[in-house]
Motif scaffolding. Structure first.
Motif, mmCIF file in Angstrom:
data_model
loop_
_atom_site.group_PDB
_atom_site.id
_atom_site.type_symbol
_atom_site.label_atom_id
_atom_site.label_comp_id
_atom_site.label_asym_id
_atom_site.label_seq_id
_atom_site.Cartn_x
_atom_site.Cartn_y
_atom_site.Cartn_z
ATOM 1 N N PHE A 1 15.348 116.262 38.174
ATOM 2 C CA PHE A 1 14.379 116.292 37.073
ATOM 3 C C PHE A 1 15.086 116.390 35.729
ATOM 4 C CE2 PHE A 1 10.463 116.540 39.463
ATOM 5 C CZ PHE A 1 10.958 116.799 40.726
ATOM 6 N N VAL A 2 14.831 115.395 34.877
ATOM 7 C CA VAL A 2 15.492 115.331 33.569
ATOM 8 C C VAL A 2 14.426 115.299 32.474
ATOM 9 C CG1 VAL A 2 17.086 114.023 32.098
ATOM 10 C CG2 VAL A 2 17.376 113.977 34.594
ATOM 11 N N VAL B 1 13.379 111.890 38.173
ATOM 12 C CA VAL B 1 12.126 112.024 37.439
ATOM 13 C C VAL B 1 12.446 112.346 35.980
ATOM 14 C CG1 VAL B 1 9.962 113.310 37.268
ATOM 15 C CG2 VAL B 1 10.970 112.854 39.514
ATOM 16 N N VAL B 2 11.956 111.492 35.096
ATOM 17 C CA VAL B 2 12.255 111.667 33.671
ATOM 18 C C VAL B 2 10.962 111.893 32.912
ATOM 19 C CG1 VAL B 2 13.289 110.598 31.629
ATOM 20 C CG2 VAL B 2 14.187 110.052 33.889
ATOM 21 N N ILE C 1 13.895 105.501 39.174
ATOM 22 C CA ILE C 1 13.511 106.302 38.004
ATOM 23 C C ILE C 1 11.993 106.336 37.870
ATOM 24 C CG2 ILE C 1 13.574 106.439 35.482
ATOM 25 C CD1 ILE C 1 16.384 105.538 35.523
ATOM 26 N N LEU C 2 11.438 107.540 37.867
ATOM 27 C CA LEU C 2 10.020 107.719 37.570
ATOM 28 C C LEU C 2 9.924 108.252 36.156
ATOM 29 C CD1 LEU C 2 8.570 109.687 40.634
ATOM 30 C CD2 LEU C 2 9.105 107.274 40.437
ATOM 31 N N PHE D 1 7.387 122.929 28.879
ATOM 32 C CA PHE D 1 7.696 122.789 30.305
ATOM 33 C C PHE D 1 9.162 122.443 30.567
ATOM 34 C CE2 PHE D 1 3.150 122.397 30.631
ATOM 35 C CZ PHE D 1 2.858 122.888 31.889
ATOM 36 N N ALA D 2 9.907 122.165 29.490
ATOM 37 C CA ALA D 2 11.273 121.643 29.657
ATOM 38 C C ALA D 2 12.133 122.545 30.535
ATOM 39 C CB ALA D 2 11.923 121.439 28.296
ATOM 40 N N GLN D 3 11.893 123.855 30.468
ATOM 41 C CA GLN D 3 12.717 124.801 31.236
ATOM 42 C C GLN D 3 12.554 124.629 32.736
ATOM 43 O OE1 GLN D 3 14.977 126.624 29.827
ATOM 44 N NE2 GLN D 3 14.304 125.987 27.780
ATOM 45 N N GLN D 4 11.499 123.932 33.150
ATOM 46 C CA GLN D 4 11.285 123.762 34.591
ATOM 47 C C GLN D 4 12.015 122.550 35.156
ATOM 48 O OE1 GLN D 4 7.505 124.759 36.104
ATOM 49 N NE2 GLN D 4 6.793 125.554 34.128
ATOM 50 N N TYR D 5 12.740 121.831 34.295
ATOM 51 C CA TYR D 5 13.503 120.655 34.745
ATOM 52 C C TYR D 5 14.924 121.100 35.103
ATOM 53 C CZ TYR D 5 9.655 117.657 33.411
ATOM 54 O OH TYR D 5 8.433 117.052 33.364
#
Ligand code: 5GP
Length: 190
Positions: free
Chosen positions: A117-118, A8-9, A97-98, A156-160
């Motif tokens: 998750f990226v 998931v990108v 890839i999503l 939200f980046a920290q949740q990847y």
């Protein structure tokens, strides 16, 4: 044959995500999930290639029939991931890839704990604004709305699982490929 990885990108628009993924997707071991959306096609976009372009009624019908893995409203339009091609390609050993925004990614996080998750981030918000203006596909008020949206998304980046900063394109591509390679070698706990 081992199953493919579900990747998931997410990235704010203008982060160069399209360029990075375009490079990665030259490899036939990857399948790009074509989303459905109610937004109007941009110049050069073809139905069934970048997106399946649907009316709101068609989209809501797809939701009602449980045909979406996830969906979200983003800048006034629906976006969603058709479920069937994902499972089919994973079973066939391809990495799927999503390319979806953060609300959808958080839904997938709950539904598919096996996914990776990226988050692709710009070097700065100012660089992002310059890139969007340079791309010239949206009017200025839409660009400002997207920059504000990007700032919320970066929160939200920290949740990847991984963050790839797209400063130097070649490095970002190589980081992305390294992540997938490492994940493919990972010892699965189940
Ligand atoms: P754009 O209109 O620039 O093509 O996409 C806007 C946002 O919608 C991007 O952040 C893109 O990643 C996201 N998006 C595209 N497809 C999907 C989808 O199927 N589900 C969700 N949740 N977001 C999507």
């Amino acid at each position: 044959m081992s199953k493919g990885l579900l990747i998931v990108v997410s990235a704010p628009s203008g982060c160069g995500k399209g360029t990075i993924l375009g490079e990665v997707l030259k490899d036939p071991a990857y399948y790009y999930s074509v989303s459905a959306t109610t937004r109007a096609p941009r110049e050069g976009e073809v139905n069934g290639v970048q997106y399946h372009f649907l009316t709101r009624e068609q989209f809501e019908e797809n939701i009602a029939q449980d045909m979406m893995l996830e969906y979200a409203e983003y800048c006034g339009n629906y976006y969603g991931t058709p479920l069937a091609p994902i499972n089919e390609n994973l079973e066939n050993g391809r990495n799927v890839i999503l390319e979806i925004e953060v609300q959808g990614a958080m839904q997938v996080r709950k539904l598919r704990p096996d996914a990776v998750f990226v988050f692709i981030a710009p070097p700065s918000v100012e660089t992002l604004r310059e890139r969007l203006v340079g791309r010239g596909t949206e009017p200025l008020d839409v660009i400002e709305e997207r920059v504000a949206q990007a700032e919320r998304e970066i929160g939200f980046a920290q949740q990847y699982d991984y963050i790839v900063v797209n400063d130097v394109l070649e490095e970002a591509i190589s980081d992305f490929k390294a992540i997938v390679r490492a994940e493919s070698c990972k010892v699965k706990q189940d």
